[in-house]
Design an enzyme around this catalytic site. Structure first.
Site, PDB file in Angstrom:
ATOM      1  N   HIS A 341       1.222  -1.034  -0.177  1.00 47.22           N
ATOM      2  CA  HIS A 341      -0.157  -0.067   0.239  1.00 47.22           C
ATOM      3  C   HIS A 341       0.710   1.223   0.004  1.00 47.22           C
ATOM      4  O   HIS A 341       1.596   1.371  -0.013  1.00 47.22           O
ATOM      5  CB  HIS A 341      -0.984  -0.584   1.084  1.00 47.22           C
ATOM      6  CG  HIS A 341      -2.689  -1.221   1.211  1.00 47.22           C
ATOM      7  ND1 HIS A 341      -3.174  -0.384  -0.294  1.00 47.22           N
ATOM      8  CD2 HIS A 341      -2.673  -1.934   1.718  1.00 47.22           C
ATOM      9  CE1 HIS A 341      -4.353  -1.375  -0.057  1.00 47.22           C
ATOM     10  NE2 HIS A 341      -4.216  -1.915   1.364  1.00 47.22           N
ATOM     11  N   CYS A 410       0.571   2.245  -5.289  1.00 48.62           N
ATOM     12  CA  CYS A 410      -0.950   2.307  -6.328  1.00 48.62           C
ATOM     13  C   CYS A 410      -0.048   3.874  -6.638  1.00 48.62           C
ATOM     14  O   CYS A 410       0.355   4.544  -5.713  1.00 48.62           O
ATOM     15  CB  CYS A 410      -2.125   2.061  -5.254  1.00 48.62           C
ATOM     16  SG  CYS A 410      -2.895   0.574  -5.867  1.00 48.62           S
ATOM     17  N   ARG A 419      -0.184   2.180 -11.264  1.00 48.38           N
ATOM     18  CA  ARG A 419       0.510   1.643 -10.354  1.00 48.38           C
ATOM     19  C   ARG A 419       1.587   2.603 -10.560  1.00 48.38           C
ATOM     20  O   ARG A 419       2.673   2.782 -12.191  1.00 48.38           O
ATOM     21  CB  ARG A 419       0.848   0.256 -11.163  1.00 48.38           C
ATOM     22  CG  ARG A 419      -0.615  -0.585 -10.947  1.00 48.38           C
ATOM     23  CD  ARG A 419      -1.268  -0.782  -9.680  1.00 48.38           C
ATOM     24  NE  ARG A 419      -1.849  -1.302  -8.869  1.00 48.38           N
ATOM     25  CZ  ARG A 419      -3.193  -0.928  -9.031  1.00 48.38           C
ATOM     26  NH1 ARG A 419      -3.473   0.165  -8.993  1.00 48.38           N
ATOM     27  NH2 ARG A 419      -4.106  -2.003  -8.966  1.00 48.38           N
TER      28      ARG A 419
END
Length: 442
Positions: A341, A410, A419
């Site tokens: 993340h 991300c 991405r």
């Protein structure tokens, strides 16, 4: 004129030819008229001259006067001893004596008690109304001021029987029986203002029933105002919920993920200390630790890229299943691809866009330390571009198979539209027995 004294019983006349006490009982009556304080009082008489004549019983006075009148010759009473009606009196003036001794004193007269307040209803029950019909003007009673608060007044102290008799009595509230009942019910309560105070026209007259209905209808809110208030309250509630959700995503998820990741890191190190040899790693099982010294990142690496089991728990996931399976760091050649993340849930890869060529990336396993150097970055690509994790990824600058590492996350921040890709190649492999590499020591 003194009467002659009586003769002796023998009938012979002696030297006393005048008989003074002829009538029977005249002597006793004369003695009773003389007030001598030195004599002992007779039964039923007062010996002291200080008693007034008014204190002598009326029967005794009348009997003495009757006996005196029956005598032929009556002794002359002293001055002031007999009144106009012949009633015996004292030989002195007691009132004059008291006046001379104590001075003139006004008699004390008790004031008459004040009249009790009477209501119109009570008066109507006792006296007949003799006024003419034209004079019968009905006056409304003055409204009594109502207390504003529900507080009972403090009881006054009892003034005593003497003071209580002098104080005027306070009767029940004036007016009819219905008004007194309303006053008793409303005592100690806070009541609304009478309608006559507010419901009145500018001229001062009270509103009629139709005008009062119109005024009440005008005071009510229109449907548009009510709808606007409801919408406003909904927006406020929605804003509060969104604020709570943002606080949860940006703050609480990081706190919780850091706790889980730290616990998983200690578990991996304990397994290594116990000498357990890993076999095939299960999804969600931690097996390595990644270090990025420039970003001060230390995070556990688990098998798989499951959002619930791996990524949302603050760990870095290894592409090791299905079509996205990649090599392990210990392989002779291949691409060791990881995902993490960038925002929320521990956000281990939040600042990987700050890495520059040559920055070290260290992967720690149970047997060795694998050191990689950052070589290139792909700022933005589609999430469906899986070629970036192939053994020789296009656009990475690699031309032949080798031992590579790929970091994916991300982009832009707080979104998952695209991405961000970072590549590196292995430059050092150090067994744990030789200690930590220079990138972790410095």
């Amino acid at each position: 004129m003194t009467a002659l004294r009586p003769e002796h019983d023998t009938g012979e006349e002696g030297p006393y030819e005048q008989r003074a006490y002829v009538a029977t009982g005249a002597f006793e009556a004369a003695v009773d008229q003389l007030a001598d304080p030195l004599n002992d009082p007779l039964p039923g008489q007062h010996a002291s001259p200080w008693f007034r004549a008014e204190s002598i019983p009326a029967e005794t006075a009348e009997a003495g006067a009757a006996q005196g009148r029956r005598s032929e010759g009556q002794l002359q009473a002293p001055h002031g001893a007999q009144g106009p009606q012949g009633a015996p009196r004292e030989w002195y003036d007691p009132e004059g004596y008291e006046r001379d001794w104590y001075g003139h004193q006004e008699p004390v007269v008790a004031p008459p008690p004040p009249p009790l307040p009477r209501s119109d209803e009570t008066i109507g029950l006792r006296t007949a109304d003799t006024r003419r019909p034209a004079d019968r003007a009905v006056t409304a009673p003055i409204p009594q001021a109502e207390p504003e608060y529900d507080e009972e007044p403090a009881p006054a102290p009892d003034p005593g029987p003497e003071t209580r008799e002098l104080e005027p009595r306070t009767g029940p509230p004036t007016g009819g029986r219905a008004e007194r009942r309303r006053a008793a019910k409303g005592r100690g309560r806070r009541r609304a203002e009478p309608q006559s105070r507010s419901a009145a026209t500018p001229e001062g007259r009270p509103l009629s029933r139709v005008e009062a209905r119109r005024a009440a209808r005008a005071a009510k809110d229109s449907p548009a105002v009510v709808a606007s208030r409801v919408v406003g309250e909904l927006f406020i509630s929605l804003g509060v919920l969104m604020l709570l959700f943002v606080t949860y995503q940006l703050w609480w998820t990081n706190v919780r993920a850091d706790q889980i990741a730290g616990s998983e890191t200690h578990k991996i190190q304990d397994d290594w200390a116990k000498g357990r040899k890993p076999g095939a790693f299960e999804p969600g099982q931690g097996f390595a630790i990644i270090h990025i010294p420039k970003l001060d990142v230390v995070a556990p690496i688990a098998e798989g890229i499951s959002k619930e089991k791996v990524l949302d728990r603050g760990m870095v996931g290894h592409y090791g299943q299905g079509a996205l399976k990649t090599a392990m760091p210990s392989a002779a050649q291949g691409n060791f691809a990881l995902a993490g993340h960038r925002n929320t849930h521990g956000e281990p890869f939040r600042y990987i866009n700050r890495l520059r060529k040559g920055d070290p990336i260290v992967v720690e396993t149970q047997d060795a330390y694998y050191t990689y150097e950052m070589t290139s970055v792909l700022p933005q690509t589609s999430p469906s571009n899986v070629s970036v994790i192939t053994p020789v990824p296009p656009g990475s600058g690699f031309t032949k198979p080798g031992r590579y590492i790929t970091l994916t996350t991300c982009t832009p921040e707080f979104t998952s539209t695209y991405r961000l890709i970072v590549w590196g190649k292995m430059v050092d492999e150090r067994p744990r027995s030789k200690g930590k590499p220079d990138a972790l020591v410095g």
